[in-house]
Motif scaffolding. Structure first.
Motif, mmCIF file in Angstrom:
data_model
loop_
_atom_site.group_PDB
_atom_site.id
_atom_site.type_symbol
_atom_site.label_atom_id
_atom_site.label_comp_id
_atom_site.label_asym_id
_atom_site.label_seq_id
_atom_site.Cartn_x
_atom_site.Cartn_y
_atom_site.Cartn_z
ATOM 1 N N ALA A 82 0.853 -1.194 0.000
ATOM 2 C CA ALA A 82 0.000 0.000 0.000
ATOM 3 C C ALA A 82 0.885 1.239 0.000
ATOM 4 O O ALA A 82 1.959 1.252 0.599
ATOM 5 N N HIS A 83 0.429 2.260 -0.699
ATOM 6 C CA HIS A 83 1.064 3.582 -0.635
ATOM 7 C C HIS A 83 0.225 4.464 0.258
ATOM 8 O O HIS A 83 -1.012 4.414 0.209
ATOM 9 N N TYR A 84 0.913 5.264 1.062
ATOM 10 C CA TYR A 84 0.261 6.262 1.894
ATOM 11 C C TYR A 84 0.842 7.612 1.504
ATOM 12 O O TYR A 84 2.065 7.763 1.403
ATOM 13 N N VAL A 85 -0.020 8.576 1.285
ATOM 14 C CA VAL A 85 0.419 9.910 0.892
ATOM 15 C C VAL A 85 -0.156 10.907 1.889
ATOM 16 O O VAL A 85 -1.348 10.884 2.188
ATOM 17 N N VAL A 86 0.709 11.786 2.379
ATOM 18 C CA VAL A 86 0.275 12.877 3.238
ATOM 19 C C VAL A 86 0.640 14.175 2.532
ATOM 20 O O VAL A 86 1.800 14.380 2.169
ATOM 21 N N TYR A 92 4.783 7.287 1.467
ATOM 22 C CA TYR A 92 5.201 6.167 2.297
ATOM 23 C C TYR A 92 4.729 4.865 1.652
ATOM 24 O O TYR A 92 3.804 4.852 0.844
ATOM 25 N N VAL A 93 5.380 3.785 2.022
ATOM 26 C CA VAL A 93 4.989 2.469 1.523
ATOM 27 C C VAL A 93 4.978 1.495 2.699
ATOM 28 O O VAL A 93 5.820 1.564 3.586
ATOM 29 N N PHE A 94 3.976 0.627 2.717
ATOM 30 C CA PHE A 94 3.884 -0.401 3.745
ATOM 31 C C PHE A 94 3.650 -1.715 3.030
ATOM 32 O O PHE A 94 2.650 -1.895 2.338
ATOM 33 N N LYS A 95 4.594 -2.618 3.186
ATOM 34 C CA LYS A 95 4.590 -3.885 2.460
ATOM 35 C C LYS A 95 3.342 -4.726 2.729
ATOM 36 O O LYS A 95 2.885 -5.464 1.872
ATOM 37 N N TRP A 96 2.771 -4.612 3.912
ATOM 38 C CA TRP A 96 1.607 -5.427 4.276
ATOM 39 C C TRP A 96 0.376 -4.570 4.522
ATOM 40 O O TRP A 96 -0.545 -4.979 5.216
ATOM 41 N N GLY A 97 0.312 -3.383 3.940
ATOM 42 C CA GLY A 97 -0.748 -2.441 4.274
ATOM 43 C C GLY A 97 -2.003 -2.465 3.430
ATOM 44 O O GLY A 97 -2.976 -1.791 3.753
ATOM 45 N N ALA A 98 -2.005 -3.224 2.341
ATOM 46 C CA ALA A 98 -3.148 -3.152 1.427
ATOM 47 C C ALA A 98 -4.407 -3.792 1.998
ATOM 48 O O ALA A 98 -5.473 -3.175 2.033
ATOM 49 N N THR A 99 -4.290 -5.033 2.442
ATOM 50 C CA THR A 99 -5.463 -5.731 2.952
ATOM 51 C C THR A 99 -5.888 -5.112 4.277
ATOM 52 O O THR A 99 -5.126 -5.058 5.222
ATOM 53 N N SER A 114 -0.561 9.378 11.851
ATOM 54 C CA SER A 114 0.553 8.851 12.652
ATOM 55 C C SER A 114 1.017 7.506 12.110
ATOM 56 O O SER A 114 2.219 7.251 12.004
ATOM 57 N N HIS A 115 0.071 6.652 11.758
ATOM 58 C CA HIS A 115 0.397 5.337 11.195
ATOM 59 C C HIS A 115 1.131 5.491 9.866
ATOM 60 O O HIS A 115 2.134 4.818 9.615
ATOM 61 N N PHE A 116 0.643 6.363 9.007
ATOM 62 C CA PHE A 116 1.286 6.575 7.712
ATOM 63 C C PHE A 116 2.733 7.024 7.896
ATOM 64 O O PHE A 116 3.643 6.488 7.281
ATOM 65 N N ARG A 117 2.938 8.008 8.755
ATOM 66 C CA ARG A 117 4.282 8.572 8.942
ATOM 67 C C ARG A 117 5.222 7.613 9.660
ATOM 68 O O ARG A 117 6.433 7.782 9.602
ATOM 69 N N ALA A 118 4.680 6.598 10.311
ATOM 70 C CA ALA A 118 5.521 5.578 10.949
ATOM 71 C C ALA A 118 5.949 4.506 9.953
ATOM 72 O O ALA A 118 6.792 3.669 10.258
ATOM 73 N N SER A 119 5.385 4.540 8.752
ATOM 74 C CA SER A 119 5.713 3.569 7.716
ATOM 75 C C SER A 119 7.008 3.973 7.011
ATOM 76 O O SER A 119 7.536 5.053 7.227
#
Length: 149
Positions: A5-9, A19-26, A41-46
């Motif tokens: 999953a990609h996270y954009v702020v 940001y990218v989180f390898k296990w964030g899509a599901t 906060s979760h996005f920025r911790a990725s």
């Protein structure tokens, strides 16, 4: 195998953060129900993706949080609320969790996030949309008899 999953702020000032989180899509759709503060906060911790976007094949979900305009734009290919039948209920839940925000579903996926940011949507599209069908077996095919069927 991963569920990227990609996270954009988009901060109030400055350029967007990716940001990218390898296990964030599901489950991204459900995770967003935590509301803006916890989500950001979760996005920025990725892991910082340093501007390296995955393409639409490798990225299965993404969310953009625009702090300037109070917009949440997201999509997910899998998850509890991703079926169109549940979209109205999910929309209601997300609107409640993100009160005062413009909550939007990105029907065009990652390309729509790119468009929102003023980036080229083709940059994340799959380079080839060609279909390569496999061969078709017919009843009585010799290969089938070799397989014991």
């Amino acid at each position: 195998m991963a569920n990227v999953a990609h996270y954009v702020v988009v901060p109030e000032h400055g350029d967007y953060e990716l940001y990218v989180f390898k296990w964030g899509a599901t489950g991204l759709d459900i995770s967003l129900l935590a509301g803006p503060d916890i989500t950001i906060s979760h996005f920025r911790a990725s892991e910082n993706a340093w501007g390296n976007w995955r393409d639409e094949i490798l990225c299965e979900a993404a969310a953009l949080v625009d702090l300037r305009h109070k917009v949440l734009l997201f999509f997910a290919w899998e998850g509890p609320t991703t079926t169109f039948l549940l979209h109205p209920a999910a929309r209601e839940w997300h609107d409640h969790a993100w009160t005062g925000w413009d909550v939007r579903w990105a029907y065009s996926g990652l390309a729509e996030l790119h468009e929102y940011l003023g980036l080229d949507p083709q940059a994340v599209s799959c380079p080839s949309q060609e279909v390569y069908p496999g061969w078709v077996l017919a009843p009585g095919d010799e290969w089938l008899s070799e397989c014991g069927t």
